[in-house]
Write a protein that holds these residues in place. Structure first.
Motif: not given
Length: 159
Positions: A108-115, A127-137
């Motif tokens: 239903r909701l696909a989300v991803c880190p900025h990178d 698309v999160s403004p945060k990158t993987g390992g840097n707060g996207c979760v």
């Protein structure tokens, strides 16, 4: 549901002289995971990697559903759905690369880190403004908890 490498971690793996692999994970994501679980959200992990060190941390945070070495993530995804009687429309998944594509195409909701990879960004609803390992979760969990009124209450201020 979350991937590990590139989502919970920045995707880099440091290899120690004894051959052990070390990943970087932020405490901001850790805090949000344990809080989400305390508040009653089910947090699951599906990763193609072994993530042995990080799996101990995730279990300590309260994650019960941890699928490692998932060569085909869709199989773990279908197992989780069956275990809890869930439909695609009840699931949010955060991934960052091609192995996440099939699962992200169904939820239903696909989300991803900025990178994330361009193909993953293209199918993501957010698309999160945060990158993987840097707060996207934390970004996606905090938004979810805020919408429910569970973010900054008296019970959310402790580990």
């Amino acid at each position: 549901m979350f991937d590990i490498d590139g989502v919970l971690t920045d995707g880099r793996i440091h290899v120690l002289p004894d051959g052990r692999a070390v990943r970087n994970m932020t405490t901001h994501d850790s805090f949000a995971i344990q809080l989400a679980i305390k508040k009653g959200l089910r947090v699951a992990i599906i990763s193609g990697g072994s993530g042995l060190g990080i799996s101990e941390i995730l279990r300590h945070l309260g994650v019960v559903d941890l699928y490692l070495n998932a060569a085909y993530k869709i199989e773990a995804y279908e197992d989780l759905k069956a275990c809890y009687g869930l439909s695609d429309s009840e699931i949010c998944y955060m991934g960052d690369d091609l192995p996440d594509y099939e699962v992200m195409s169904r939820v239903r909701l696909a989300v991803c880190p900025h990178d994330a990879a361009p193909e993953i960004r293209a199918i993501s609803h957010y698309v999160s403004p945060k990158t993987g390992g840097n707060g996207c979760v934390r970004d996606i969990l905090e938004q979810t908890l805020r919408v429910r009124g569970w973010w900054n209450d008296v019970h959310s201020r402790s580990w």
